[in-house]
Write an enzyme that holds these catalytic residues in place. Structure first.
Site, mmCIF file in Angstrom:
data_model
loop_
_atom_site.group_PDB
_atom_site.id
_atom_site.type_symbol
_atom_site.label_atom_id
_atom_site.label_comp_id
_atom_site.label_asym_id
_atom_site.label_seq_id
_atom_site.Cartn_x
_atom_site.Cartn_y
_atom_site.Cartn_z
ATOM 1 N N GLU A 197 -7.594 -3.523 -0.297
ATOM 2 C CA GLU A 197 -6.602 -2.645 0.332
ATOM 3 C C GLU A 197 -5.260 -3.354 0.448
ATOM 4 O O GLU A 197 -4.200 -2.749 0.226
ATOM 5 C CB GLU A 197 -7.091 -2.212 1.713
ATOM 6 C CG GLU A 197 -6.124 -1.315 2.461
ATOM 7 C CD GLU A 197 -6.246 -1.464 3.959
ATOM 8 O OE1 GLU A 197 -5.290 -1.070 4.661
ATOM 9 O OE2 GLU A 197 -7.272 -1.986 4.435
ATOM 10 N N ASP B 14 -2.086 -1.694 -1.368
ATOM 11 C CA ASP B 14 -0.932 -1.225 -0.598
ATOM 12 C C ASP B 14 0.370 -1.583 -1.327
ATOM 13 O O ASP B 14 1.302 -0.771 -1.415
ATOM 14 C CB ASP B 14 -0.953 -1.858 0.792
ATOM 15 C CG ASP B 14 0.269 -1.505 1.611
ATOM 16 O OD1 ASP B 14 0.409 -0.333 2.004
ATOM 17 O OD2 ASP B 14 1.093 -2.408 1.855
ATOM 18 N N GLU C 3 -5.873 3.096 -1.480
ATOM 19 C CA GLU C 3 -5.188 1.853 -1.851
ATOM 20 C C GLU C 3 -6.152 0.834 -2.460
ATOM 21 O O GLU C 3 -5.836 0.197 -3.475
ATOM 22 C CB GLU C 3 -4.488 1.268 -0.627
ATOM 23 C CG GLU C 3 -3.351 2.143 -0.124
ATOM 24 C CD GLU C 3 -2.749 1.661 1.187
ATOM 25 O OE1 GLU C 3 -1.577 1.977 1.442
ATOM 26 O OE2 GLU C 3 -3.460 0.979 1.962
#
Length: 229
Positions: free
Chosen positions: A46, A50, A121
């Site tokens: 993640e 991102d 993400e």
């Protein structure tokens, strides 16, 4: 796990076998499930995802709107990369149906919106690690380009707190009241859960990585219950 990877690749429109399929399994694994089963979670992916998603949004905005000022570009990036948008995309494409969630969270709908956004993400990070940046860029672009257009035209509205406040003042003559219900996770990765009440009755709950985003999600869920959105 081959079946879940196959389903995920189908969701993403990829017909090529991944060299590192375990990344896709990790990308779907929330920490609650990981802790219960002794497997890796999506958190590291993640973190990488991102940045990838944020870059695609920023680059697309930069390219498509050459006259847009930096401040407006930042607003578009913040809106399109927000939890509500990424969560909605996850649900629209069926990604949310593939997430591994632990028993402790299965009955807690308040945390799911944030998780679905995270998984979007982490999945893009797993795609990057398997197939490279160019393919990942195209996938993110295709999934988010309509949202970018909507954000530039102010069609996406996320100030749910203001919307709820205006409605409750008009209908009931009172302001909504927000309360922190739960705060969990390590200091660097807090998740907040807020409730919102009107005339003492709780109308919605929401979670987020910040108190503000959790309050916005609570207001959004309250408005849904009131059939205002």
């Amino acid at each position: 796990m081959k079946e879940i990877v196959h389903k995920l690749l189908k969701v993403l429109g990829i017909d090529e076998a991944p060299p590192f399929p375990h990344y896709f399994v990790w990308a779907l694994t929330h920490s609650s499930y990981a802790n219960e089963n002794g497997v890796p979670s999506y958190e590291r992916l993640e973190f990488l995802g991102d940045t990838i998603v944020g870059f695609v949004i920023a680059h697309q905005t930069f390219e498509k709107f050459p006259n847009m000022a930096e401040g407006e570009m930042a607003k578009v990036k913040a809106v399109v990369g927000s939890e509500p948008v990424l969560s909605d995309i996850s649900k629209e494409i069926g990604l949310s149906d593939l997430v591994f969630i632990g028993r402790s969270l299965r009955s807690s709908e308040d945390s799911l919106e944030s998780i679905f956004a995270d998984v979007f993400e982490s999945t893009m990070a797993a795609t990057f690690l398997n197939f490279g940046f160019e393919k990942t860029y195209v996938i993110v672009k295709e999934l988010l380009e309509e949202k970018i257009e909507d954000a530039t035209q102010k069609k996406i509205f996320f100030d749910y707190k203001t919307m709820l406040q205006e409605y409750t003042q008009e209908e009931y003559g009172v302001l909504p009241e927000y309360e922190l219900v739960e705060e969990k996770g390590p200091a660097h990765k807090k998740v907040y859960i807020f409730s919102v009440a009107v005339n003492g009755e709780i109308y919605g709950k929401g979670s987020g990585k910040s108190k503000k985003s959790a309050e916005q999600m609570a207001a959004k869920n309250a408005l849904k219950r009131m059939r205002k959105i």
